[in-house]
Design a protein around this motif. Structure first.
Motif, short mmCIF file in Angstrom:
data_model
loop_
_atom_site.label_atom_id
_atom_site.label_comp_id
_atom_site.label_asym_id
_atom_site.label_seq_id
_atom_site.Cartn_x
_atom_site.Cartn_y
_atom_site.Cartn_z
N ALA A 183 0.70 -1.23 -0.10
CA ALA A 183 -0.06 -0.03 -0.10
C ALA A 183 0.74 1.47 -0.01
CB ALA A 183 -0.93 0.02 1.22
N THR A 184 2.06 1.16 -0.44
CA THR A 184 2.77 2.48 -0.35
C THR A 184 3.23 2.67 -2.00
OG1 THR A 184 4.07 1.78 1.53
CG2 THR A 184 5.17 3.35 0.17
N PHE A 185 3.03 4.04 -1.97
CA PHE A 185 3.18 4.55 -3.26
C PHE A 185 4.19 5.75 -3.65
CE2 PHE A 185 -0.48 2.17 -3.87
CZ PHE A 185 -0.78 2.00 -5.04
N LYS A 186 4.87 5.62 -4.56
CA LYS A 186 5.94 6.80 -4.78
C LYS A 186 5.96 7.32 -6.35
CE LYS A 186 9.51 5.22 -1.23
NZ LYS A 186 10.87 4.78 -1.07
N VAL A 187 5.82 8.68 -6.27
CA VAL A 187 5.89 9.10 -7.69
C VAL A 187 7.24 9.93 -7.72
CG1 VAL A 187 4.94 10.96 -9.33
CG2 VAL A 187 3.52 9.49 -7.95
N LEU A 188 8.07 9.39 -8.64
CA LEU A 188 9.63 9.94 -8.75
C LEU A 188 9.84 10.74 -9.72
CD1 LEU A 188 11.31 6.19 -8.82
CD2 LEU A 188 10.65 7.48 -6.81
N THR A 189 10.60 12.02 -9.49
CA THR A 189 11.15 13.13 -10.58
C THR A 189 11.53 12.57 -11.75
OG1 THR A 189 13.19 13.50 -9.68
CG2 THR A 189 11.28 14.62 -8.40
N PRO A 190 11.30 13.22 -12.77
CA PRO A 190 11.90 12.41 -14.10
C PRO A 190 13.39 12.75 -14.06
CG PRO A 190 10.70 14.57 -14.51
CD PRO A 190 10.57 14.04 -13.06
N THR A 191 13.93 13.80 -13.56
CA THR A 191 15.21 14.15 -13.76
C THR A 191 16.08 13.52 -12.69
OG1 THR A 191 14.95 16.10 -12.43
CG2 THR A 191 14.71 16.35 -14.72
N ASP A 192 15.61 13.05 -11.52
CA ASP A 192 16.31 12.39 -10.37
C ASP A 192 15.54 11.67 -9.94
OD1 ASP A 192 18.15 11.54 -8.56
OD2 ASP A 192 18.31 13.42 -7.66
N GLN A 193 15.76 10.14 -10.00
CA GLN A 193 14.84 8.93 -9.61
C GLN A 193 15.22 8.78 -8.24
OE1 GLN A 193 14.43 5.76 -12.27
NE2 GLN A 193 13.61 7.11 -13.93
N ASN A 194 16.18 9.23 -7.53
CA ASN A 194 16.40 9.37 -6.00
C ASN A 194 15.56 10.16 -5.13
OD1 ASN A 194 18.56 7.14 -6.12
ND2 ASN A 194 19.87 8.68 -6.73
N ARG A 195 14.71 11.17 -6.05
CA ARG A 195 13.82 12.18 -5.42
C ARG A 195 12.42 11.58 -5.81
NH1 ARG A 195 15.84 18.02 -6.44
NH2 ARG A 195 14.33 18.33 -5.07
N CYS A 196 11.49 12.21 -4.83
CA CYS A 196 10.07 11.84 -4.87
C CYS A 196 9.40 13.14 -5.03
CB CYS A 196 9.56 10.98 -3.61
SG CYS A 196 10.33 9.41 -3.88
N PHE A 197 8.31 12.98 -5.99
CA PHE A 197 7.23 13.95 -5.84
C PHE A 197 6.23 13.69 -4.88
CE2 PHE A 197 7.89 15.53 -10.46
CZ PHE A 197 8.94 16.52 -10.01
N LEU A 198 5.94 12.66 -4.56
CA LEU A 198 4.97 12.24 -3.63
C LEU A 198 5.23 10.81 -3.20
CD1 LEU A 198 1.79 12.41 -2.95
CD2 LEU A 198 1.32 11.37 -4.85
N ILE A 199 4.96 10.56 -1.79
CA ILE A 199 4.75 9.41 -1.04
C ILE A 199 3.53 9.25 -0.33
CG2 ILE A 199 6.02 8.07 0.69
CD1 ILE A 199 8.60 9.69 0.22
N VAL A 200 2.92 8.20 -0.61
CA VAL A 200 1.72 7.76 -0.05
C VAL A 200 1.72 6.43 0.70
CG1 VAL A 200 -0.95 7.17 -0.34
CG2 VAL A 200 0.34 9.06 -1.48
N ARG A 201 1.13 5.93 1.90
CA ARG A 201 1.34 5.00 2.37
C ARG A 201 -0.03 4.71 3.16
NH1 ARG A 201 5.66 5.34 5.45
NH2 ARG A 201 6.99 4.68 3.89
N ASP A 202 -0.67 3.63 2.87
CA ASP A 202 -2.04 3.36 3.69
C ASP A 202 -3.01 4.37 3.46
OD1 ASP A 202 -0.98 0.90 4.30
OD2 ASP A 202 -0.21 1.44 6.20
#
Length: 215
Positions: A183-202
């Motif tokens: 139930a954990t979701f991450k939206v990664l940035t297109p320029t740096d996939q070590n960074r996230c635009f969004l993190i959602v859990r449960d």
């Protein structure tokens, strides 16, 4: 040891002691009767009667407070059932936990298809969801050519907020199906996939770049 067992042991000791006293004083009573010693005879008689009374008290008390074999058996059986139930419950919890930690490949495939059907729109472009087994989460790299990304660059977050709500609903639905580990979701940035635009859990937002854009 409970209070009933303690009282049972106490009355057993009283019974045993009284039995010994009855035997002793009865012998003394018999001897003094033969010797015609009235004073000793009366004392022996008195002590014998007292010992008999204590003997009866000890017998009755031990009979009341010492549980019989059937009660012991029932208690042991009940304890065994509780222990067995506890072990079974523990084993089931361990199995459920193990299943939760390691989703099956079939489940991953089905959820992936559902996510890429429900969360991909014309505004998200080529943003696709995939299961990251190492991090135990769903990941999608936002398409930098998508309408949503371009609007975010312009400071507009309406499309992004709608997308975030859809992801929250998907995360909550998975959590409700007792698949918390998925139930954990991450939206990664297109320029740096070590960074996230969004993190959602449960179903709950842990980080949302949209909040930074509107501040």
């Amino acid at each position: 040891m409970n209070i009933m067992e303690i009282l049972g042991d106490l009355f057993s000791l009283i019974f045993l002691g009284a039995l010994i006293c009855v035997i002793i004083f009865a012998i003394m009573w018999f001897r003094t009767n033969r010797e015609k010693d009235k004073e000793k005879y009366q004392k022996s008689k008195k002590y014998t009667i007292i010992s008999i009374i204590m003997l009866v008290i000890g017998f009755v008390g031990s009979d009341i407070f010492i549980p019989d074999d059937e009660e012991n058996s029932a208690s042991t059986e009940q304890t065994s059932k509780i222990s067995s139930s506890s072990k079974t419950s523990s084993a089931e919890s361990e199995v459920d936990s193990e299943v939760s930690r390691k989703p099956t490949q079939n489940t991953i495939v089905k959820v992936t298809e559902a996510l890429n059907s429900d969360l991909i729109t014309a505004d998200t472009g080529n943003t696709k969801w995939a299961w990251n087994e190492e991090d135990a989460c769903w990941e999608a790299t936002l398409d930098q050519n998508s309408t949503m990304y371009q609007s975010m660059n312009s400071g507009q977050v309406s499309l992004w907020n709608s997308y975030v709500r859809d992801i929250q609903e998907a995360s909550q639905t998975i959590a409700d199906e007792k698949l918390d580990s998925m139930a954990t979701f991450k939206v990664l940035t297109p320029t740096d996939q070590n960074r996230c635009f969004l993190i959602v859990r449960d179903g709950k937002i842990k980080y949302n770049i949209g909040e930074d854009l509107t501040n």
